[in-house]
Design a protein around this motif. Sequence first.
Motif, PDB file in Angstrom:
ATOM      1  N   UNK A  28      31.002  42.955   9.482  1.00  6.91           N
ATOM      2  CA  UNK A  28      30.864  43.452  10.847  1.00  6.91           C
ATOM      3  C   UNK A  28      30.503  42.325  11.804  1.00  6.91           C
ATOM      4  N   UNK A  29      29.502  41.540  11.430  1.00  8.56           N
ATOM      5  CA  UNK A  29      28.911  40.609  12.391  1.00  8.56           C
ATOM      6  C   UNK A  29      29.800  39.415  12.713  1.00  8.56           C
ATOM      7  N   UNK A  30      30.508  38.865  11.747  1.00  7.66           N
ATOM      8  CA  UNK A  30      31.362  37.697  12.027  1.00  7.66           C
ATOM      9  C   UNK A  30      32.495  38.037  12.995  1.00  7.66           C
ATOM     10  N   UNK A  31      33.296  39.096  12.755  1.00  7.27           N
ATOM     11  CA  UNK A  31      34.320  39.433  13.750  1.00  7.27           C
ATOM     12  C   UNK A  31      33.722  39.843  15.096  1.00  7.27           C
ATOM     13  N   UNK A  32      32.567  40.496  15.056  1.00  9.11           N
ATOM     14  CA  UNK A  32      31.928  40.898  16.303  1.00  9.11           C
ATOM     15  C   UNK A  32      31.514  39.684  17.123  1.00  9.11           C
ATOM     16  N   UNK A  33      30.940  38.699  16.475  1.00  8.26           N
ATOM     17  CA  UNK A  33      30.543  37.474  17.190  1.00  8.26           C
ATOM     18  C   UNK A  33      31.772  36.810  17.805  1.00  8.26           C
ATOM     19  N   UNK A  34      32.832  36.683  17.039  1.00  9.83           N
ATOM     20  CA  UNK A  34      34.036  36.012  17.535  1.00  9.83           C
ATOM     21  C   UNK A  34      34.644  36.774  18.709  1.00  9.83           C
ATOM     22  N   UNK A  35      34.823  38.067  18.548  1.00 14.66           N
ATOM     23  CA  UNK A  35      35.486  38.855  19.593  1.00 14.66           C
ATOM     24  C   UNK A  35      34.615  38.986  20.834  1.00 14.66           C
ATOM     25  N   UNK A  36      33.332  39.280  20.654  1.00 18.54           N
ATOM     26  CA  UNK A  36      32.488  39.414  21.842  1.00 18.54           C
ATOM     27  C   UNK A  36      32.266  38.075  22.540  1.00 18.54           C
ATOM     28  N   UNK A  37      32.248  36.981  21.799  1.00 18.12           N
ATOM     29  CA  UNK A  37      32.145  35.674  22.446  1.00 18.12           C
ATOM     30  C   UNK A  37      33.355  35.425  23.335  1.00 18.12           C
ATOM     31  N   UNK A  38      34.532  35.694  22.829  1.00 16.85           N
ATOM     32  CA  UNK A  38      35.747  35.530  23.631  1.00 16.85           C
ATOM     33  C   UNK A  38      35.701  36.445  24.849  1.00 16.85           C
ATOM     34  N   UNK A  39      35.274  37.684  24.650  1.00 18.98           N
ATOM     35  CA  UNK A  39      35.243  38.626  25.761  1.00 18.98           C
ATOM     36  C   UNK A  39      34.184  38.272  26.806  1.00 18.98           C
ATOM     37  N   UNK A  40      32.983  37.834  26.377  1.00 13.30           N
ATOM     38  CA  UNK A  40      31.998  37.548  27.405  1.00 13.30           C
ATOM     39  C   UNK A  40      32.310  36.241  28.125  1.00 13.30           C
ATOM     40  N   UNK A  41      32.962  35.302  27.466  1.00 15.01           N
ATOM     41  CA  UNK A  41      33.418  34.103  28.179  1.00 15.01           C
ATOM     42  C   UNK A  41      34.501  34.485  29.193  1.00 15.01           C
ATOM     43  N   UNK A  42      35.433  35.354  28.782  1.00 11.16           N
ATOM     44  CA  UNK A  42      36.473  35.822  29.709  1.00 11.16           C
ATOM     45  C   UNK A  42      35.857  36.601  30.867  1.00 11.16           C
ATOM     46  N   UNK A  43      34.852  37.431  30.574  1.00 11.59           N
ATOM     47  CA  UNK A  43      34.197  38.208  31.620  1.00 11.59           C
ATOM     48  C   UNK A  43      33.475  37.304  32.614  1.00 11.59           C
ATOM     49  N   UNK A  44      32.737  36.326  32.131  1.00  8.77           N
ATOM     50  CA  UNK A  44      32.008  35.407  33.018  1.00  8.77           C
ATOM     51  C   UNK A  44      32.987  34.558  33.833  1.00  8.77           C
ATOM     52  N   UNK A  45      34.050  34.072  33.188  1.00  6.40           N
ATOM     53  CA  UNK A  45      35.057  33.291  33.903  1.00  6.40           C
ATOM     54  C   UNK A  45      35.746  34.149  34.958  1.00  6.40           C
ATOM     55  N   UNK A  46      36.112  35.376  34.597  1.00 11.30           N
ATOM     56  CA  UNK A  46      36.823  36.240  35.536  1.00 11.30           C
ATOM     57  C   UNK A  46      35.967  36.560  36.763  1.00 11.30           C
ATOM     58  N   UNK A  47      34.670  36.748  36.572  1.00 13.10           N
ATOM     59  CA  UNK A  47      33.788  37.039  37.704  1.00 13.10           C
ATOM     60  C   UNK A  47      33.833  35.904  38.719  1.00 13.10           C
ATOM     61  N   UNK A  48      33.877  34.688  38.244  1.00 10.66           N
ATOM     62  CA  UNK A  48      33.952  33.528  39.139  1.00 10.66           C
ATOM     63  C   UNK A  48      35.355  33.365  39.721  1.00 10.66           C
ATOM     64  N   UNK A  49      36.357  33.478  38.886  1.00 14.55           N
ATOM     65  CA  UNK A  49      37.741  33.267  39.327  1.00 14.55           C
ATOM     66  C   UNK A  49      38.191  34.356  40.299  1.00 14.55           C
ATOM     67  N   UNK A  50      37.758  35.602  40.096  1.00 11.84           N
ATOM     68  CA  UNK A  50      38.156  36.683  40.997  1.00 11.84           C
ATOM     69  C   UNK A  50      37.597  36.464  42.401  1.00 11.84           C
ATOM     70  N   UNK A  51      36.420  35.851  42.494  1.00  9.54           N
ATOM     71  CA  UNK A  51      35.888  35.516  43.818  1.00  9.54           C
ATOM     72  C   UNK A  51      36.771  34.493  44.518  1.00  9.54           C
ATOM     73  N   UNK A  52      37.264  33.505  43.775  1.00  3.12           N
ATOM     74  CA  UNK A  52      38.190  32.534  44.366  1.00  3.12           C
ATOM     75  C   UNK A  52      39.475  33.205  44.831  1.00  3.12           C
TER      76      UNK A  52
END
Length: 134
Positions: A37-61
């Motif tokens: 459970x934890x290894x795929x969760x770490x990988x997928x949520x890491x990708x998603x929260x990086x995308x979420x944080x990046x998108x919050x900044x990029x959408x403002x631009x």
Amino acid sequence: MSIITAIISLFLFFALVAAPIIIIKKQKNSQNKFLEYFIPTIIITTILWIAFAWWADFSNDILLKYYGYNFEGMNDQEYYVNVSSEDLEKVHEIKRSMGGIGWPAKAIIMSPVFLTYSLVIYFVYRLLWRKKHG
């Protein structure tokens, strides 16, 4: 345009919330349930929260460009020369919200929250599973 950026932000947020739940539902019975459970969760949520944080900044631009903000201006007059008067307050609000730390730091700061959330989902699911199956 702001509706489109909000929809994408909500999609990323709900994907981030739902990912651990979906992963634990797809999990097979084995000896290493936690690691499976934890290894795929770490990988997928890491990708998603990086995308979420990046998108919050990029959408403002994107929104600033949409409203006519000039990123290459040298002073306030040049920044806002193409912004219409009815959009000026929105542009000021977006600029104020962009102040502070950048998206990589936001992603790093958010990581303990989502790792804790993933652990809570795992233990709650296991507790409910044990109560149901004895």
